[in-house]
Design a protein around this motif. Structure first.
Motif: not given
Length: 131
Positions: A21-29
């Motif tokens: 989560w901290f290292a990569q762009e991820q979606d709301e899911t």
């Protein structure tokens, strides 16, 4: 013999999700999945003594999501402290680094709840910086 396997596995799996989560762009899911690991009554004492609830933790994750390029977490020294019918308390050491060379080392103690479904969730977390 006392079996802390479910709790140690949760520490490891949660930190994999936090690292991603901290290292990569991820979606709301991905964020919803991460936050589902924590009790609605979650509390935390940060290494600097700040007290957070689930709402504050959620805000922290939202703010920092994808913002720490090269972020890595290394876990060690997992240790069972207490095991009971409705959960457990475990401790572990956590070392964090990122691509800028920032490093932190902390010891953590977590109180887990085990739901009737068998799911393990985070109820309380205390973190302390190591010198």
């Amino acid at each position: 013999m006392t079996d802390y396997t479910d709790y140690f596995d949760e520490v490891i799996q949660a930190h994999v999700a936090i690292e991603q989560w901290f290292a990569q762009e991820q979606d709301e899911t991905a964020l919803e999945s991460l936050l589902a690991r924590f009790s609605p009554r979650f509390s935390m004492v940060s290494p600097l003594g700040r007290v957070l609830d689930l709402e504050a933790l959620s805000a922290l994750f939202r703010m920092a999501g994808g913002q720490k390029t090269g972020f890595k977490i290394e876990l060690s020294e997992l240790c069972g402290i207490a095991l009971h019918e409705r959960g457990a308390t475990v401790s572990y050491r956590e070392q964090q680094t990122d691509s800028r060379g920032l490093h932190s080392d902390r010891r953590s103690t977590v109180v887990f709840e085990k739901l009737e479904s068998g799911e393990v969730i985070w109820r309380h977390l205390q973190e302390t910086f190591c010198n």
